[in-house]
Design a protein around this motif. Structure first.
Motif, PDB file in Angstrom:
ATOM      1  N   ILE A 105       0.877  -1.178   0.000  1.00 52.61           N
ATOM      2  CA  ILE A 105       0.000   0.000   0.000  1.00 52.61           C
ATOM      3  C   ILE A 105       0.910   1.222   0.000  1.00 52.61           C
ATOM      4  O   ILE A 105       1.695   1.421   0.939  1.00 52.61           O
ATOM      5  N   ILE A 106       0.850   2.026  -1.046  1.00 52.44           N
ATOM      6  CA  ILE A 106       1.757   3.174  -1.113  1.00 52.44           C
ATOM      7  C   ILE A 106       1.034   4.498  -0.881  1.00 52.44           C
ATOM      8  O   ILE A 106       1.688   5.535  -0.756  1.00 52.44           O
ATOM      9  N   ASP A 107      -0.311   4.449  -0.792  1.00 54.46           N
ATOM     10  CA  ASP A 107      -1.026   5.691  -0.463  1.00 54.46           C
ATOM     11  C   ASP A 107      -2.450   5.375  -0.053  1.00 54.46           C
ATOM     12  O   ASP A 107      -3.067   4.428  -0.545  1.00 54.46           O
ATOM     13  N   LYS A 108      -2.939   6.167   0.907  1.00 55.95           N
ATOM     14  CA  LYS A 108      -4.343   6.130   1.304  1.00 55.95           C
ATOM     15  C   LYS A 108      -4.853   7.559   1.253  1.00 55.95           C
ATOM     16  O   LYS A 108      -4.180   8.474   1.721  1.00 55.95           O
ATOM     17  N   ARG A 109      -6.038   7.719   0.716  1.00 58.67           N
ATOM     18  CA  ARG A 109      -6.613   9.055   0.576  1.00 58.67           C
ATOM     19  C   ARG A 109      -7.928   9.113   1.347  1.00 58.67           C
ATOM     20  O   ARG A 109      -8.932   8.535   0.937  1.00 58.67           O
ATOM     21  N   ASN A 110      -7.872   9.756   2.507  1.00 63.30           N
ATOM     22  CA  ASN A 110      -9.047   9.937   3.365  1.00 63.30           C
ATOM     23  C   ASN A 110      -9.625   8.615   3.882  1.00 63.30           C
ATOM     24  O   ASN A 110     -10.829   8.501   4.116  1.00 63.30           O
ATOM     25  N   VAL A 111      -8.755   7.612   4.039  1.00 65.35           N
ATOM     26  CA  VAL A 111      -9.145   6.352   4.678  1.00 65.35           C
ATOM     27  C   VAL A 111      -7.985   5.915   5.569  1.00 65.35           C
ATOM     28  O   VAL A 111      -6.838   6.304   5.355  1.00 65.35           O
ATOM     29  N   VAL A 112      -8.300   5.085   6.580  1.00 64.22           N
ATOM     30  CA  VAL A 112      -7.256   4.605   7.486  1.00 64.22           C
ATOM     31  C   VAL A 112      -7.250   3.084   7.610  1.00 64.22           C
ATOM     32  O   VAL A 112      -6.347   2.514   8.225  1.00 64.22           O
ATOM     33  N   GLY A 113      -8.241   2.398   7.046  1.00 66.31           N
ATOM     34  CA  GLY A 113      -8.367   0.952   7.171  1.00 66.31           C
ATOM     35  C   GLY A 113      -7.155   0.207   6.640  1.00 66.31           C
ATOM     36  O   GLY A 113      -6.418   0.698   5.777  1.00 66.31           O
ATOM     37  N   GLU A 114      -6.979  -1.047   7.138  1.00 64.01           N
ATOM     38  CA  GLU A 114      -5.831  -1.861   6.745  1.00 64.01           C
ATOM     39  C   GLU A 114      -6.214  -2.984   5.786  1.00 64.01           C
ATOM     40  O   GLU A 114      -5.331  -3.637   5.221  1.00 64.01           O
ATOM     41  N   ASN A 115      -7.506  -3.243   5.626  1.00 65.17           N
ATOM     42  CA  ASN A 115      -7.923  -4.301   4.706  1.00 65.17           C
ATOM     43  C   ASN A 115      -9.144  -3.836   3.916  1.00 65.17           C
ATOM     44  O   ASN A 115      -9.706  -2.763   4.168  1.00 65.17           O
ATOM     45  N   GLY A 116      -9.557  -4.665   2.970  1.00 60.61           N
ATOM     46  CA  GLY A 116     -10.643  -4.276   2.088  1.00 60.61           C
ATOM     47  C   GLY A 116     -11.942  -3.992   2.797  1.00 60.61           C
ATOM     48  O   GLY A 116     -12.642  -3.028   2.460  1.00 60.61           O
ATOM     49  N   GLN A 117     -12.295  -4.811   3.780  1.00 59.10           N
ATOM     50  CA  GLN A 117     -13.565  -4.623   4.478  1.00 59.10           C
ATOM     51  C   GLN A 117     -13.575  -3.322   5.276  1.00 59.10           C
ATOM     52  O   GLN A 117     -14.573  -2.582   5.284  1.00 59.10           O
ATOM     53  N   GLU A 118     -12.461  -3.022   5.948  1.00 66.52           N
ATOM     54  CA  GLU A 118     -12.383  -1.790   6.735  1.00 66.52           C
ATOM     55  C   GLU A 118     -12.483  -0.561   5.835  1.00 66.52           C
ATOM     56  O   GLU A 118     -13.194   0.406   6.152  1.00 66.52           O
ATOM     57  N   ILE A 119     -11.792  -0.606   4.707  1.00 65.42           N
ATOM     58  CA  ILE A 119     -11.823   0.544   3.795  1.00 65.42           C
ATOM     59  C   ILE A 119     -13.195   0.669   3.149  1.00 65.42           C
ATOM     60  O   ILE A 119     -13.713   1.782   2.996  1.00 65.42           O
ATOM     61  N   LYS A 120     -13.812  -0.466   2.808  1.00 66.59           N
ATOM     62  CA  LYS A 120     -15.144  -0.430   2.223  1.00 66.59           C
ATOM     63  C   LYS A 120     -16.145   0.176   3.211  1.00 66.59           C
ATOM     64  O   LYS A 120     -17.033   0.952   2.812  1.00 66.59           O
ATOM     65  N   ASN A 121     -15.992  -0.126   4.482  1.00 64.86           N
ATOM     66  CA  ASN A 121     -16.886   0.454   5.491  1.00 64.86           C
ATOM     67  C   ASN A 121     -16.726   1.974   5.553  1.00 64.86           C
ATOM     68  O   ASN A 121     -17.706   2.704   5.773  1.00 64.86           O
ATOM     69  N   GLU A 122     -15.508   2.457   5.359  1.00 64.54           N
ATOM     70  CA  GLU A 122     -15.277   3.900   5.315  1.00 64.54           C
ATOM     71  C   GLU A 122     -15.903   4.507   4.051  1.00 64.54           C
ATOM     72  O   GLU A 122     -16.464   5.600   4.097  1.00 64.54           O
ATOM     73  N   PHE A 123     -15.791   3.789   2.932  1.00 58.61           N
ATOM     74  CA  PHE A 123     -16.448   4.238   1.700  1.00 58.61           C
ATOM     75  C   PHE A 123     -17.963   4.352   1.911  1.00 58.61           C
ATOM     76  O   PHE A 123     -18.619   5.261   1.401  1.00 58.61           O
ATOM     77  N   LYS A 124     -18.517   3.393   2.667  1.00 54.91           N
ATOM     78  CA  LYS A 124     -19.974   3.318   2.828  1.00 54.91           C
ATOM     79  C   LYS A 124     -20.562   4.524   3.554  1.00 54.91           C
ATOM     80  O   LYS A 124     -21.754   4.820   3.418  1.00 54.91           O
ATOM     81  N   VAL A 125     -19.745   5.229   4.307  1.00 54.78           N
ATOM     82  CA  VAL A 125     -20.248   6.432   4.989  1.00 54.78           C
ATOM     83  C   VAL A 125     -20.837   7.397   3.964  1.00 54.78           C
ATOM     84  O   VAL A 125     -21.905   7.977   4.175  1.00 54.78           O
ATOM     85  N   PHE A 126     -20.171   7.547   2.836  1.00 55.40           N
ATOM     86  CA  PHE A 126     -20.668   8.425   1.767  1.00 55.40           C
ATOM     87  C   PHE A 126     -21.588   7.672   0.810  1.00 55.40           C
ATOM     88  O   PHE A 126     -22.544   8.248   0.269  1.00 55.40           O
ATOM     89  N   GLN A 127     -21.327   6.387   0.614  1.00 59.45           N
ATOM     90  CA  GLN A 127     -22.168   5.608  -0.301  1.00 59.45           C
ATOM     91  C   GLN A 127     -23.590   5.462   0.220  1.00 59.45           C
ATOM     92  O   GLN A 127     -24.531   5.350  -0.564  1.00 59.45           O
ATOM     93  N   ASP A 128     -23.758   5.502   1.537  1.00 59.90           N
ATOM     94  CA  ASP A 128     -25.100   5.424   2.122  1.00 59.90           C
ATOM     95  C   ASP A 128     -25.919   6.677   1.834  1.00 59.90           C
ATOM     96  O   ASP A 128     -27.137   6.702   2.075  1.00 59.90           O
ATOM     97  N   LEU A 129     -25.259   7.723   1.344  1.00 57.00           N
ATOM     98  CA  LEU A 129     -25.968   8.949   0.967  1.00 57.00           C
ATOM     99  C   LEU A 129     -26.570   8.833  -0.435  1.00 57.00           C
ATOM    100  O   LEU A 129     -27.329   9.708  -0.855  1.00 57.00           O
ATOM    101  N   ASN A 130     -26.205   7.754  -1.149  1.00 54.86           N
ATOM    102  CA  ASN A 130     -26.685   7.573  -2.521  1.00 54.86           C
ATOM    103  C   ASN A 130     -27.043   6.103  -2.742  1.00 54.86           C
ATOM    104  O   ASN A 130     -26.176   5.279  -3.038  1.00 54.86           O
TER     105      ASN A 130
END
Length: 260
Positions: free
Chosen positions: A26-51
């Motif tokens: 992993i060479i960069d993270k942009r506005n996420v802190v998760g270490e695996n796919g599920q954790e990062i997807k959960n962070e994505f879902k914060v905004f995805q739940d708006l649509n």
């Protein structure tokens, strides 16, 4: 540099696969802190739940520099390439993770981006595949890397040289077969096949053979494209010795040839 992109569902699975693959970093993270796919997807879902209307709410990109370029680039170089690419794609404000794969000596990037921005608006993904390649090409050009168009041109030149050598070998086999004085086209085909060249007749709507192709080492070529140089009146001329006429076969015989 080749660029590919598409909108996908279940980006968490793709991220997990990319992160856990051998030689992945992993060479960069942009506005996420998760270490695996599920954790990062959960962070994505914060905004995805708006649509809730957008189903393919993740975007997957692959950026592949030409092999020799990729082997010389540092992680910082790759991070800058990803930054430049996302900015050109107008996705630099979206959540994303950038993963480098260096397996099989072909170093490349996987970038997963949240398609939904912080206001719940979905990124327009029309022609995203074409746009990805265009922007990857612009990034390569700006950084002095080999562009996809140059790689394609090189591949075509190599293919042309390869075909030239194959044609030369086919011509040699053709001449060797003619020394056996095959009595008909069927015998000619059998002798050529025994030497590794497959003859594939072209049959028209009336069931007549009007030409043929040759297949050798996995490459299919028109018989008429296999030429040799001869001198006529002191001038060099290209002829095709593999034509039906040169084999004594008429293109429209009175009844169909026995090709079995």
């Amino acid at each position: 540099m080749v660029g590919k992109g598409k909108s996908i569902k279940h980006g968490g699975n793709g991220m997990d696969y990319a992160i856990k693959k051998d030689h992945a970093e992993i060479i960069d993270k942009r506005n996420v802190v998760g270490e695996n796919g599920q954790e990062i997807k959960n962070e994505f879902k914060v905004f995805q739940d708006l649509n809730h209307r957008c189903e393919n709410n993740d975007i997957s990109f692959v950026l592949s520099p030409e092999t020799k370029n990729g082997s010389k680039l540092t992680n910082q170089d790759f991070k800058e390439i990803a930054d430049d690419f996302l900015k050109r794609m107008k996705l630099d404000k979206h959540q994303a993770i950038v993963i480098k794969h260096s397996d099989k000596k072909h170093t490349h990037l996987h970038i997963y981006v949240n398609r939904i921005d912080s206001n719940g608006v979905a990124y327009k993904d029309k022609h995203i595949g074409y746009k990805s390649q265009k922007m990857a090409d612009e990034v390569a050009q700006s950084r002095g890397l080999t562009r996809a168009s140059e790689v394609e041109k090189l591949h075509k030149e190599m293919e042309k040289l390869n075909h030239k050598e194959l044609k030369k070998q086919i011509l040699q086999k053709h001449k060797a077969v003619l020394e056996h004085q095959p009595k008909d086209f069927k015998t000619y085909r059998e002798l050529m096949k025994s030497s590794g060249v497959e003859i594939k007749p072209t049959i028209n709507k009336t069931g007549r053979m009007q030409g043929y192709k040759v297949q050798f080492q996995g490459v299919e070529l028109k018989a008429s494209s296999i030429k040799e140089s001869i001198k006529i009146n002191g001038k060099s001329k290209q002829i095709s010795p593999l034509t039906l006429h040169s084999l004594g076969v008429k293109t429209q015989p009175s009844k169909a040839l026995d090709l079995a």
